[in-house]
Structure formats: structure tokens, C-alpha cells
Design an enzyme around this catalytic site. Structure first.
Site, PDB file in Angstrom:
ATOM      1  N   LEU A  93      12.223   0.258   9.934  1.00  0.00           N
ATOM      2  CA  LEU A  93      11.566  -0.871  10.608  1.00  0.00           C
ATOM      3  C   LEU A  93      10.885  -1.779   9.604  1.00  0.00           C
ATOM      4  CD1 LEU A  93       9.856   0.888  13.657  1.00  0.00           C
ATOM      5  CD2 LEU A  93      11.837  -0.620  13.717  1.00  0.00           C
ATOM      6  N   GLY A  94      10.435  -1.194   8.513  1.00  0.00           N
ATOM      7  CA  GLY A  94       9.763  -2.025   7.524  1.00  0.00           C
ATOM      8  C   GLY A  94       9.249  -1.198   6.372  1.00  0.00           C
ATOM      9  N   GLY A 114       5.850  -0.932   3.820  1.00  0.00           N
ATOM     10  CA  GLY A 114       4.487  -1.406   3.627  1.00  0.00           C
ATOM     11  C   GLY A 114       3.887  -0.796   2.387  1.00  0.00           C
ATOM     12  N   PHE A 120       1.842   1.423   1.998  1.00  0.00           N
ATOM     13  CA  PHE A 120       1.625   2.872   1.988  1.00  0.00           C
ATOM     14  C   PHE A 120       2.898   3.669   2.199  1.00  0.00           C
ATOM     15  CE2 PHE A 120      -2.434   1.020   3.370  1.00  0.00           C
ATOM     16  CZ  PHE A 120      -3.264   1.527   2.392  1.00  0.00           C
ATOM     17  N   GLY A 121       3.992   2.987   2.461  1.00  0.00           N
ATOM     18  CA  GLY A 121       5.228   3.748   2.650  1.00  0.00           C
ATOM     19  C   GLY A 121       6.220   3.020   3.525  1.00  0.00           C
ATOM     20  N   VAL A 158       8.535   2.601   7.038  1.00  0.00           N
ATOM     21  CA  VAL A 158       8.379   2.858   8.469  1.00  0.00           C
ATOM     22  C   VAL A 158       9.742   2.996   9.124  1.00  0.00           C
ATOM     23  CG1 VAL A 158       7.260   2.091  10.582  1.00  0.00           C
ATOM     24  CG2 VAL A 158       6.348   1.375   8.370  1.00  0.00           C
ATOM     25  N   LYS A 218       5.775   6.474   9.943  1.00  0.00           N
ATOM     26  CA  LYS A 218       5.532   5.960   8.588  1.00  0.00           C
ATOM     27  C   LYS A 218       5.518   7.135   7.627  1.00  0.00           C
ATOM     28  CE  LYS A 218       3.315   2.414   7.281  1.00  0.00           C
ATOM     29  NZ  LYS A 218       2.390   1.316   7.031  1.00  0.00           N
ATOM     30  N   ASP A 255      -5.883  -3.839   4.178  1.00  0.00           N
ATOM     31  CA  ASP A 255      -4.525  -4.363   4.030  1.00  0.00           C
ATOM     32  C   ASP A 255      -4.161  -5.245   5.220  1.00  0.00           C
ATOM     33  OD1 ASP A 255      -2.235  -4.802   2.635  1.00  0.00           O
ATOM     34  OD2 ASP A 255      -1.258  -2.911   3.191  1.00  0.00           O
TER      35      ASP A 255
END
Ligand SMILES: *[C@@H]1O[C@H](CO)[C@@H](O)[C@H](O)[C@H]1NC(C)=O
Ligand SMILES: *[C@@H]1O[C@H](CO)[C@@H](O)[C@H](O)[C@H]1NC(C)=O
Ligand SMILES: *[C@@H]1O[C@H](CO)[C@@H](O)[C@H](O)[C@H]1NC(C)=O
Ligand SMILES: *[C@@H]1O[C@H](CO)[C@@H](O)[C@H](O)[C@H]1NC(C)=O
Ligand SMILES: *[C@@H]1O[C@H](CO)[C@@H](O)[C@H](O)[C@H]1NC(C)=O
Length: 895
Positions: A595-596, A598, A600-601, A603, A616, A712
Site C-alpha cells: 500500500l505504501g 513510510g 518506519f517501514g 505497509v 506495517k 512524522d
């Protein structure tokens, strides 16, 4: 010889209606032995409760004429004032009516008499001796209640005469309440209250309790009570016209425990062949009467003498006699069912072969009282009574909480179903000065549907036991000092929509579903000093401030953030919270769909049962130890707000660490702005999204103790649901990723270039104002739909670009051209203004998030109010007067 008993009954002729029943003669042998035993018990007043109202607390005395021990009423009531009757009346009256308690305050005041013998038949007697105690000479009238039932109306008709009300009643509980109700006709008062247990085989009715109408000793000169009467019944003397007294000095064996002294005198007609007649005539033809006649021969008859007579009621034989009273023994005649109707005429006349006229020694007449309205459910009573004392509730909370309905306690409502005990279904203790914790007694009000404890000083946490109130639909805990976390089940019900939960304006909630809205007036920083680096933004602020003043906008409004029912999370709430790595593989179908990505990791899309989730997977390197991770995640899982994505669960297995979130149908804001999506977000929708995100941040900053700093905030972390309402994602991840002192981690992981607070960048000192800065960047993106950092050589930051455009005074070139002029210029200006304030290089000059929310709310309102005449507004509100020199020295974000 017509004797009218009780002359205050109306003389109005009413329809005569008779119910004839089977009448029987009392069988004396049955109780002869028992009577003696009881006689002995009663002689020592066992079971008597004798309360002298108004007597000073702790006092008691033995009444001189009767030897009855009267005690003060102080332990039975805590309202009213003590009074005493004038001296001149005292000589003629027994001591227990010398003092009284009067109730100038409150509509209903109640005596609570506990520890009475449940299921025992009692004589309950209330004495009212006005005697002009208040010197007013105004004869009061008021109501007397027994618990939830109207007992009688007390009408004082003569300054120097007392009124006595007496009931024969079997209390259904081990306590009774005697209440005086002010009906607006004078101050209620009471002189004495007396309870006497009696043998339950006496005064039997088919239905209802008995209210004394008349109890008289015929042929007597005086009245009697205890000790002559073991039950302390009051016997008044009554003499019929055209009758004479006959008596005996000998003892008459008592039956129905009518005292011997009462039975030793009788009335008999002077004209020996005439009948004795009397009638009662109630005003209410539905009144029901029980009549008891007591007979004993007091004359030793000679062999040639006989006395026999019959009794009729309205001409019909009442007792299938004839009656020939036994010498010195009592016979009682009464009907097993009540007499009803209008005028009831009794006639006692001798039989044909009787040589002597009829006699009658004593008579009692009672009316039936329906006292069957139940007291409030006793568990509810216990709970509310405890609450009253725990919190020292200062309200007129006396008597039964729910009944009678007209006098139910202020602040609560009850359910009433036929003769079932009423139940408390709503309780409003708002603004009642409550302190301490939320009392566990509330959980005993099991039928509660509505509970308002708002605007008090309650402390401690929101207790788990509130979740036991399964009918609760409204729970208002606003404006207290509650802290800790809100039980997950309450939040769940709130989100399902089955509970309206309000918890805002509490100081210390964390990891909970509430928001702490400190109602502050927004203070827009107007900066007086001018320094090179800050010139641009300060100038802008000053100009916009002028605009604000001109519009005279109310800046005090603060958006309320109540929990709103949210159906979306229902199924997720019930899902287990800790997942194994294989679980995650299954949920994401082996991490099939990304999905994406970011900070932090990565998703991934997933499915749990039929619910879509986002998983995530965290970059392993930076995550702290399991214990702390778990603690933080569990805390975050309890953070609930409509503008924050819900953290459903987590996985921590070695290097495999994942967080499972609710999935948001419309992805992130970035995708919608960048044009990946064909739908263009309207200006109104954008403002709403900004508002939502701001409220999410506001909650993190001000609704949680300690505050949670997002660190963030950016368009990819603002997710949109199916209705394009926004929720912040990834909040609190800085809690999971250690940051303290870790400059490396904080600059690399936490924060995305372009959104990063320049002050934080320089000082490395993190405050919630860093989020405010990032939010300002997001807001500019929403307005302009331009990249945060231009991909040109200059790497111009969006704030610099906006500043330069502002300097030219042309708002239209700032706004996203995709909006095609469909916006209100005022609301755009306001949004720009807010964004630029957020972007103040010095954190102390940035507004707080609750100020931002308040300002954005106005912005939304402006847009909504003026969207109809949008085109007129456009031409009117162009700002061509803004023309300032701009320095481009402001570029703290250059890397
Ligand atoms: C009040 O009662 C007294 C004593 O029975 C009587 O003498 C007097 O007439 C009564 N007063 C009125 C107003 O009825
Ligand atoms: C006379 O009285 C007796 C009881 O005293 C009664 O049994 C009897 O039936 C009466 N006789 C008549 C004719 O009434
Ligand atoms: C009780 O009911 C009345 C009338 O329906 C209503 O006005 C009142 O607000 C209710 N009180 C509470 C505490 O629910
Ligand atoms: C609850 O009590 C407060 C304060 O007494 C009052 O303002 C409010 O209207 C009450 N609510 C209801 C529903 O009756
Ligand atoms: C809160 O309660 C206080 C008294 O405890 C009262 O004066 C005040 O008006 C109440 N405020 C609201 C908003 O009801």
C-alpha cells in the site's frame, strides 16, 4: 334513635350500595391461650417504636401517664426543625406531643424507620398536634405518605385539637418511610410516630391496609390506651344519644385483645324496645369499610331474663344470629369482606323473646387503603442511598427515590411498570460538586441508561465496572479531573454507536478516547522585533492580523472533540491483538500487495476475516526491546480518536515486527493531491481534511498525558476513509522507536525532509510545536498542491514559494489551479494565514494545535457560509493592497 358517627362526613345523599357477605362470629377459644402470652410480651413494650418528634437528640423518657418510653426522632430524620407547643396546652396532653418537628424546607421530608419486623402486622400511628406552635394561627394542611403511597391528607381544623392517623399495615420490607409532603397549604409538621406490632390474625382483610376511622369504647367516660391496651390502640369514649351506660366492676376476658376495661362498659338503649342505629356516610362511594363490634354481657342475668339481638346493615341481616353476649366474655362480630357504597346504616335490635334490650361494648370502623404501590427496587435504593452519603449530595433526596412519581428525587428518572418496583434508569449528578472517585455503587444501578457526572471534580480513572451497566446509552464524564485510560469496552460500545460517551475536558486521559480541550483564547503571535531571518513571515503575520481584526472574528471557539460512534471499527475491536508472523503472512497473503512505504517501514494490504487492514512491517534495525515495544504498542492500541487510525494489533517475533491498523478505503492524502487519483478534492473537502488532521494532532498533544508527539506529520500519513474524512496514521511511532539522545535515529528515521521543524533540526529539542510546523507544511500542500520541496536546483521550500506569491498579493496564483476558482477567497486567506503561523521559524511563535483547530473551524464556517455567493466574494475580496518588500533570506530547510 339515630346516631351519626363522625359528623364531618357530608350529609349529601349518596346511592346506597351494599355488599352482603358471609359474616361470622369470632371464636374466642382459638386465641384464649395466646392472648396471655402476648399480653406478657406486650406489657414490656416489646417491638414498640415510640418516636417523639422534635425531642432533642439522644433524649428519651418514660411518658408519665402511660410508661411508654419515647425516644428522640433525631436518628430517623436529618431535616426539619424542632418546635414545641405552648405551655398552656401541655397540662392537658401527654408528653409525646409537647414537641414536634416542622418542615419549612423542601417539598417532601421523610422519616426512615429501619429494622422493623418484615411481614409483621403493625399499627402505625402519626400524631399531629398543632396547638399554634408557630404562633401563626394558620391551620396547615399537607399530605402524609407511607413510602411511595399516599396515606392521608392532614388537615388541622382546630387550633386546639390534634389529628391522629393510624394504619394497620404489614410492611413488605424491613423498613418504612413516613413522609410529610408540602402541598402549598402550610408547613408540614409531626408530633409523634408510633409503631406497634400486633398479632397478624387480627384485622384480616382481603386486600389493602386499614386506616382507622373510629375506635370507641361505648358507655365509658374516658378513653384508654397502653397499658390497658397491650397493643396501645387508642380507644375514645363515645356515647350514643338515647342510650345509657351499663357496666361491670369485674374483669371481662379479652378477646380480639380488646382491653377488659373497654369491655366492662357498654351502651344500651334507654327505650328498651328501640333499636340502636347509626350510620356512616363516606363522601367517596368507593370507600370500603371493615367494621368490628365487640360484645360482652356485663349484667349477671337472672333466670327469667334473656338478651338476644340481631344486626342489620341497610336493612339486611348482617350477622345470622341472634347474638346473646356471654357473661364477662368478649364476642366480636365482623365481616370477612368489606362493606362498600354510600350511606351505611347499622341497626341493632332485640329479638322477640329477648327480655332485655341490645348492648354494645365497643366498635371499630376502618377504611381500606390501597398501599400497594411498590417501593423502588431495593438494590437501586441501596445504591443511590450510598451514593448520596458517599458524595454528600446536597439535594432534597428523601423518601423513596422513584415513588410516588410526582415526588421522585431530583436528578433521576425511573421506569414504572404496573406494581413492579420502579427502577432507576437515569441519573444526573452534573454540577453537583462531587469529589473523589467514581463510586462503585453506580454499578449497582443495573438498569441505568443515562448517567451524567459532568462538571464535577471527580478524580481517579474511569472504572471498569461502568462496563457492567449493559443498558447504558449515555455516559457523560465531561469536565472532571479523571485520568488514566478509558475501559476498552466503553470505547468499543461508543464506536459501535450504542453508547454516547463524552469524556472531554478531563485533565489527564492518556491512551483513551477523549480529548482535553483547554478552552483558551487563541493568541496570535504578533512579533514586534524584526530580525533578518524572520522578516518575511513576520510581515505576513502582521498583514493577516489586520485582516482578522477587520472581520471581527470570534477567536474563542474551540472545536469539541467528542467520541463519535464509528461503525467502521466494530469488527476490529473484537479481533485478538497479538499476532504471530504466520498470522501476518496469512493476513497479507504473503505480503502480496504494497500500500505504501513510510519512514518506519512498508505497509501491506491485509484481510482479517472480512475486514480490511493495513499491516506495517517495521524496519527491524531501530526497534527497541520486546517489553518496551509491547508496552508502547498496548498503550497506542488504547488511543482512540475519530481522527486517528486505529491500531488493531501487533506482531513481535525476532526481527519480524509488524503493526496492524484499520484500513482506510481512500488511501492517503498525498495520492489524492498529486493527481494519481482522478477525483479532484474540492476546497471544502480539503478544509475538512485539514480540520480532521488538526483534531487528531490536537488530541495527541492535549488529550494525552504525557502528550504524544507524532513527529512524522505529512500528507502520506493522512489517510482518507470512504467518506474522505481524514485520520492520522503512524502516530506514536516515536514512542516505539527510541529517540532520546539518538540524533542519528531522529534525523534519519523520524521526520521527513521538507516537513521537519527547522528549530528541531538545529536544537534537536523535540516539542509538539514540531508537529505544528509539519502541519503547516501539510496545510500549504492542501492549498497549493505544490511539492514540498521543488525539484529544481534551488530546492525551494513550499513556504518560500507561498511567501513570494503572497508578496505579490495574488491569492489566486497560490491556490491549486485544479480547484478552478471554486473556493471562497476569505477562507483561503485564512487557511494560508494559519499555515504561515504554523511555519513560524521560532516554535514559541507557532500556535498550539487547539488554536489551529479553532481557527480552521472558522475557516470551514466561512467557506460554508459564503459558498453560495462565491463568485461575488471573489471579486470583492481580492487583496490588491498587500504590497510588501520581501526578503528571501528565509530558507531554514536547505540541505
Ligand atoms: C376547637 O375545639 C375546642 C375544643 O373541642 C372547641 O371548644 C372549639 O369550639 C373548637 N373551635 C372551633 C373553631 O371549632
Ligand atoms: C328465643 O331465644 C333463643 C335464644 O335466646 C332462641 O334460640 C330462640 O329461637 C328464640 N325464640 C324465638 C321465638 O325467637
Ligand atoms: C427525566 O425526565 C424528564 C421528562 O422526560 C426530562 O426532562 C429530564 O431531563 C429527565 N432527567 C434525566 C436525569 O434524565
Ligand atoms: C442535568 O443536570 C444539569 C445541572 O443540574 C442540568 O443543567 C441538565 O439540564 C440536566 N440534564 C438533563 C438531561 O436533565
Ligand atoms: C459547573 O458547576 C458549577 C457548580 O459546581 C456551576 O456554577 C457551573 O455553572 C457549572 N457549569 C456548567 C457549564 O454547567
Amino acid at each position: 334513635m339515630a346516631v351519626k358517627i363522625c359528623s364531618h362526613y357530608s350529609n349529601k345523599q349518596e346511592q346506597v350500595y351494599m355488599v352482603m357477605g358471609q359474616f361470622k362470629r369470632f371464636i374466642p377459644a382459638l386465641f384464649g391461650g395466646l392472648a396471655l402470652i402476648l399480653l406478657v410480651q406486650a406489657q414490656d413494650q416489646s417491638g414498640f417504636i415510640s418516636i417523639d418528634c422534635g425531642l432533642a437528640a439522644n433524649l428519651s423518657y418514660s411518658e408519665p401517664t402511660t410508661g411508654i418510653i419515647y425516644i428522640s426522632d433525631a436518628t430517623y430524620i436529618d431535616t426539619g426543625v424542632s418546635k414545641s407547643i405552648p405551655l398552656e396546652f401541655k397540662d392537658d396532653l401527654q408528653q409525646h406531643v409537647w414537641t414536634l418537628r416542622s418542615f419549612p424546607q423542601g417539598i417532601r421530608n421523610c422519616y426512615s424507620i429501619n429494622n422493623i419486623a418484615q411481614g409483621t402486622k403493625y399499627i402505625i400511628r402519626a400524631n399531629f398536634f398543632y396547638m399554634n406552635y408557630d404562633g401563626q394561627g394558620n391551620l396547615p394542611e399537607f399530605d402524609l405518605h407511607l413510602g411511595p403511597n399516599l396515606w392521608d391528607t392532614i388537615k388541622i381544623e382546630n387550633i386546639s385539637l390534634g389529628v391522629i392517623k393510624e394504619l394497620i399495615h404489614v410492611p413488605s420490607l424491613n423498613h418504612i418511610q413516613v413522609c410529610l409532603v408540602n402541598t402549598g397549604l402550610g408547613t408540614p409538621f409531626i408530633s409523634a410516630l408510633e409503631l406497634r406490632p400486633i398479632n397478624s390474625s387480627l384485622y384480616v382483610t382481603n386486600f389493602g391496609s386499614l386506616s382507622l376511622f373510629l375506635r370507641s369504647d361505648l358507655g365509658s367516660e374516658k378513653g384508654y390506651r397502653y397499658k390497658d391496651d397491650v397493643y396501645d390502640r387508642y380507644w375514645s369514649s363515645l356515647n350514643f344519644n338515647d342510650c345509657k351506660a351499663v357496666s361491670t366492676p369485674l374483669t371481662v376476658n379479652p378477646d380480639y385483645w380488646v382491653p377488659s376495661i373497654v369491655m366492662s362498659t357498654a351502651a344500651t338503649p334507654i327505650n328498651e324496645s328501640a333499636p340502636m342505629e347509626f350510620y356512616v356516610q363516606p363522601t367517596d362511594t368507593n370507600s370500603q369499610f371493615y367494621v368490628y363490634m365487640h360484645f360482652a354481657e356485663v349484667v349477671k342475668l337472672r333466670a327469667n331474663e334473656s338478651r338476644s339481638f340481631n344486626i342489620t346493615v341497610n336493612g339486611e341481616l348482617w350477622y345470622d344470629g341472634p347474638i346473646s353476649p356471654r357473661y364477662l366474655s368478649t364476642d366480636t362480630v365482623y365481616g370477612p369482606t368489606a362493606l362498600t357504597g354510600g350511606k351505611i346504616v347499622f341497626s341493632i335490635f332485640k329479638t322477640g323473646n329477648s327480655t332485655l334490650p341490645p348492648i354494645i361494648n365497643a366498635i371499630e370502623i376502618y377504611t381500606v387503603k390501597d398501599l400497594s404501590q411498590s417501593e423502588t427496587d431495593q438494590q437501586d435504593v441501596g445504591a443511590i442511598t450510598n451514593l448520596k452519603s458517599t458524595y454528600g449530595v446536597e439535594r432534597n433526596w428523601h423518601g423513596d427515590p422513584c415513588a410516588p412519581q410526582a415526588y421522585s428525587w431530583e436528578g433521576l428518572n425511573c421506569s414504572y411498570e404496573d406494581y413492579n418496583p420502579p427502577r432507576i434508569i437515569s441519573l444526573n449528578l452534573s454540577s453537583s460538586g462531587l469529589t473523589g472517585e467514581i463510586s462503585v455503587d453506580i454499578s449497582n444501578l443495573v438498569t441505568l441508561q443515562y448517567l451524567d457526572l459532568s462538571n464535577n471534580s471527580l478524580t481517579g480513572s474511569v472504572p471498569e465496572f461502568l462496563t457492567q451497566l449493559k443498558y447504558l446509552r449515555v455516559l457523560n464524564l465531561k469536565q472532571n479531573q479523571l485520568n488514566g485510560s478509558i475501559p476498552a469496552k466503553l470505547i468499543e460500545r461508543s464506536e459501535k454507536g450504542s453508547l454516547l460517551l463524552s469524556v472531554d475536558e478531563n485533565s489527564n486521559f492518556c491512551g483513551s478516547g477523549s480529548c482535553n480541550n483547554k478552552k483558551k483564547n487563541i493568541v496570535v503571535p504578533i512579533v514586534a522585533s524584526v530580525g533578518g531571518l524572520f522578516i518575511l513571515s513576520l510581515t505576513v503575520v502582521a498583514i493577516l492580523w489586520g485582516l482578522r481584526s477587520r472581520k471581527q472574528q470570534d477567536t474563542t471557539k474551540v472545536a469539541k472533540v467528542d467520541l463519535e460512534p464509528n461503525v467502521q471499527n466494530r469488527s476490529l475491536e473484537s479481533i485478538q491483538r497479538q499476532f504471530t508472523y504466520p498470522d501476518l503472512l496469512r493476513i497479507t497473503n504473503n505480503f502480496e500487495r504494497i500500500l505504501g512505504k513510510g519512514g518506519f517501514g512498508t505497509v501491506f494490504h491485509g484481510c482479517i476475516e472480512n475486514t480490511q487492514v493495513a499491516v506495517k512491517m517495521l524496519s527491524a534495525s531501530s526497534v527497541q526491546g520486546y517489553q518496551q515495544f509491547q508496552a508502547e504498542v498496548k498503550l497506542l492500541m488504547r488511543v482512540h480518536h475519530k481522527n486517528l487510525t486505529t491500531l488493531v494489533g501487533y506482531c513481535y517475533e525476532g526481527t519480524n515486527m509488524g503493526l496492524v491498523y484499520e484500513n482506510m478505503a481512500n488511501g492517503d492524502l498525498e495520492a489524492h493531491l498529486s493527481g494519481e487519483n482522478t477525483n479532484i478534492l474540492s476546497w471544502e473537502a480539503r478544509l475538512q481534511i485539514a480540520m480532521d488532521a488538526a483534531q487528531g494532532l490536537e488530541y495527541l498533544h492535549h488529550g494525552c498525558k504525557p502528550p504524544i508527539i507524532h513527529r512524522d506529520v505529512k500528507t502520506t500519513n493522512i489517510l482518507l476513509n470512504e467518506k474522505f474524512r481524514a485520520k492520522l496514521a503512524d502516530f506514536g511511532l516515536s514512542k516505539i522507536f527510541p529517540t532520546d539522545g539518538g540524533t542519528h535515529v531522529s534525523t534519519v528515521v523520524a521526520g521527513t525532509p521538507g516537513y521537519l521543524d527547522p528549530e528541531y533540526y538545529i536544537t534537536n529539542w523535540l516539542t509538539e510545536k514540531s508537529d505544528v510546523y509539519s502541519f503547516g507544511v501539510v496545510l500549504l500542500e492542501i492549498i497549493t498542491n505544490r511539492p514540498v520541496i521543488e525539484r529544481s536546483k534551488e530546492r525551494t521550500h513550499i513556504s518560500q514559494w507561498v511567501s513570494s506569491m503572497l508578496a505579490k498579493g495574488d491569492i489566486k496564483n497560490i491556490v491549486d489551479p485544479k480547484l478552478d476558482g471554486n473556493y471562497n477567497v476569505n477562507s483561503v486567506w485564512k487557511a494560508v494565514e494559519i499555515a504561515m503561523l504554523c511555519l513560524s521559524p521560532t516554535s514559541s511563535k507557532r500556535p498550539t494545535m487547539d488554536q489551529v483547530v479553532a481557527e480552521l473551524k472558522e475557516c470551514v464556517e466561512t467557506e460554508l457560509a459564503q459558498r453560495k455567493d462565491r463568485h461575488e466574494d471573489e471579486s470583492k475580496d481580492s487583496f490588491d493592497m498587500i504590497n510588501i518588500n520581501v526578503t528571501t533570506a528565509l530558507n531554514p530547510l536547505a540541505r
